[in-house]
Design an enzyme around this catalytic site. Structure first.
Site, PDB file in Angstrom:
ATOM      1  N   CYS A  82       0.831  -1.213   0.000  1.00 37.18           N
ATOM      2  CA  CYS A  82       0.000   0.000   0.000  1.00 37.18           C
ATOM      3  C   CYS A  82       0.862   1.258   0.000  1.00 37.18           C
ATOM      4  O   CYS A  82       1.707   1.452   0.884  1.00 37.18           O
ATOM      5  CB  CYS A  82      -0.918  -0.024   1.221  1.00 37.18           C
ATOM      6  N   CYS A 109      -1.418   2.241 -13.660  1.00 38.03           N
ATOM      7  CA  CYS A 109      -1.994   3.007 -14.773  1.00 38.03           C
ATOM      8  C   CYS A 109      -1.317   2.615 -16.089  1.00 38.03           C
ATOM      9  O   CYS A 109      -1.983   2.466 -17.123  1.00 38.03           O
ATOM     10  CB  CYS A 109      -1.827   4.505 -14.530  1.00 38.03           C
ATOM     11  N   CYS A 167       0.444   3.440   3.048  1.00 34.49           N
ATOM     12  CA  CYS A 167       1.098   2.820   4.208  1.00 34.49           C
ATOM     13  C   CYS A 167       2.599   3.113   4.205  1.00 34.49           C
ATOM     14  O   CYS A 167       3.197   3.397   5.253  1.00 34.49           O
ATOM     15  CB  CYS A 167       0.875   1.316   4.199  1.00 34.49           C
ATOM     16  N   CYS A 189       2.317   6.142 -12.037  1.00 38.44           N
ATOM     17  CA  CYS A 189       1.638   4.971 -11.464  1.00 38.44           C
ATOM     18  C   CYS A 189       1.848   3.733 -12.342  1.00 38.44           C
ATOM     19  O   CYS A 189       1.427   3.712 -13.500  1.00 38.44           O
ATOM     20  CB  CYS A 189       0.147   5.270 -11.314  1.00 38.44           C
TER      21      CYS A 189
END
Length: 496
Positions: free
Chosen positions: A57, A408, A60, A405
């Site tokens: 994550c 993406c 996180c 990303c």
């Protein structure tokens, strides 16, 4: 001789431990819990903050160093722990963890409350320090009262006739619920408040001495019927006053209303008088515009540099020593004062006159509108969002992405194939927008990438979040179900 041989490795180990990087020591201050030992170890701690996370994550990973530093500062008073939900799913499921990171406060192993405080090391430290000790501090003398209210933060003090007062019991319940946000104290001696003209049971709200000014009282008295709800409303309506100091910790509470903020070199720890110089000028002007639905605040621009740059394109050189002034409404609309802040406040008055008259143009962070937009996937920027996505005659699938990303990038060929497949359908648009360089419109919740929404004809104000798979057939099945018309496929122009 033998004893010295055995001692040598121990000394070496101690030296090596002392030379460990601070980051390693910080990580060791966070207790690692799992399915096998959570209940056993958690019950040993009066107050514990637990982070439920997943190693993959991104949020996180961003929180981890802040959490570690906070753990080191709180060592000895509040224990910080973490649970890896990818390997300890039973514990995470038991406490209703559905997203990452989730932070919860435990008391002797029992789930006490969700943690809704800041995610910085300093913010976590300050928030959790308030979790230690009693919900409300007992004040016995006038000196105790003076020492308690002479604080950097506001203070809420209940004054009661005795320990058996029914109002005291209700006050303590409220303190237990609100202690994460505010400081509470109480006394069972009415004489403690007589210097403030108080001779009966009541609650006193003391604003911080550093924010004392001539435009409002530093003390507000609550004498109404005391319930948890009525006290909560009283605190909400009065604690911040006419022009509070906005911080990273309280900004979300302040931004539930339309808010003007003046950002400058503010430092209430080392320069109270200098910090209040511009605040007093804001307050002088604000006092003339009361009752019109706008609230006011000041903030240290150094704390909000990244936000000013990202949301308003204001850099460190803009304004120099003078304040930046912005307005952010609860609906997400943004405005900036481009005129230089004058010491007489006249420029701020002109800005407010234009704002209330509706003459200001909203600030929208946007890339330039593409001169050519002929590709199968249409590029959308903030300035063209209404024209493309909110076109009343077309269904639009819009992907919010980040150029960096990896998910993406992995989706890109499938998304292009989807757009190509529907190229001959005149009633549907497959689009995408760089959500890093463009403001995301209200109604679209973008917390990670890629985030995909569908804006159908007739329901542009109710976009549907796409939660399906990432294969071509998944998208086509979704659009077949949600589109306002029968889909037309490329090539044969057959309807789907």
């Amino acid at each position: 001789m033998a004893a010295s041989v055995h001692l040598f490795p121990t000394c070496v180990c101690l030296v090596l431990l002392c030379r460990l990087p601070a980051a390693v020591c910080s990580r060791r201050d966070v207790l690692e819990l799992g399915d096998a030992d959570f209940d056993y170890l958690a019950t040993e701690h009066e107050t514990m903050l637990v982070k439920f996370y997943a190693p993959w994550c991104g949020h996180c990973k961003k929180l981890a160093p802040e959490f570690d530093r906070a753990a080191t500062r709180l060592k000895g008073s509040v224990r910080l722990a973490k649970v890896d939900c990818t390997t300890h799913s039973e514990t995470c499921g038991r406490f209703g963890v559905s997203g990452y990171p989730t932070l919860k406060i435990f008391r002797y192993g029992r789930d006490s409350a969700p943690y809704d405080g800041p995610r910085t090391a300093e913010g976590i430290y300050q928030y959790m320090k308030k979790q230690t000790g009693p919900d409300s501090v007992l004040l016995r003398t006038k000196e105790d009262l003076q020492a308690f209210v002479n604080n950097y933060d506001a203070s809420i003090v209940g004054v009661f006739s005795g320990a058996d007062s029914s109002r005291l019991a209700e006050f303590l319940k409220a303190a237990g619920l609100l202690r994460e946000q505010f400081r509470f104290a109480h006394s069972t001696d009415l004489q403690l408040a007589e210097d403030h003209g108080i001779h009966s049971e009541c609650v006193l709200l003391f604003r911080p001495p550093r924010l004392s000014n001539t435009f409002e009282d530093s003390l507000v008295v609550f004498k109404d019927y005391l319930t948890i709800g009525s006290l909560r409303r009283f605190i909400r309506d009065h604690i911040y006053g006419l022009c509070p100091h906005m911080t990273l910790e309280n900004r979300d509470r302040l931004r539930v209303r339309d808010l003007l903020t003046a950002y400058y070199d503010l430092d209430y720890h080392h320069n109270v008088r200098g910090s209040n110089y511009w605040r007093n000028r804001v307050m002088k002007v604000a006092s003339k515009y009361g009752g019109q639905g706008l609230t006011y605040s000041v903030a240290n621009k150094k704390d909000f540099l990244s936000e000013l740059e990202d949301d308003f394109s204001l850099g460190t050189s803009d304004g120099g020593e003078l304040p930046f002034v912005t307005i952010r409404t609860r609906l997400g609309h943004k405005y900036t004062m481009r005129e230089e802040f004058t010491r007489d406040g006249q420029s701020l008055e002109r800005f407010l006159d234009d704002y209330f008259a509706g003459r200001l143009k909203r600030y929208v962070k946007s890339e330039p509108v593409p001169e050519r937009n002929t590709a199968d996937v249409k590029m959308v920027v903030a300035e063209s969002f209404d024209d493309v996505v909110n076109d009343p005659d077309k269904d639009v699938l819009i992907q919010f992405y980040s150029p960096s990303c990896p998910h993406c990038k992995k989706l890109e060929p499938v998304y292009r194939e989807l757009a190509h497949t529907l190229y001959y359908d005149p009633k549907i648009v497959i689009a995408k927008m760089n959500a890093v360089e463009n403001d995301v419109p209200l109604g679209y919740d973008v917390q990670g990438f890629p985030t995909i929404y569908f804006a159908p004809v007739g329901k542009k104000d109710e976009p549907v979040r796409y939660e399906g798979g990432r294969e071509l057939r998944d998208f086509l099945n979704f659009l077949k179900r949600e589109a306002s018309h029968s889909l037309v496929l490329s090539g044969s122009k057959d309807e789907l």
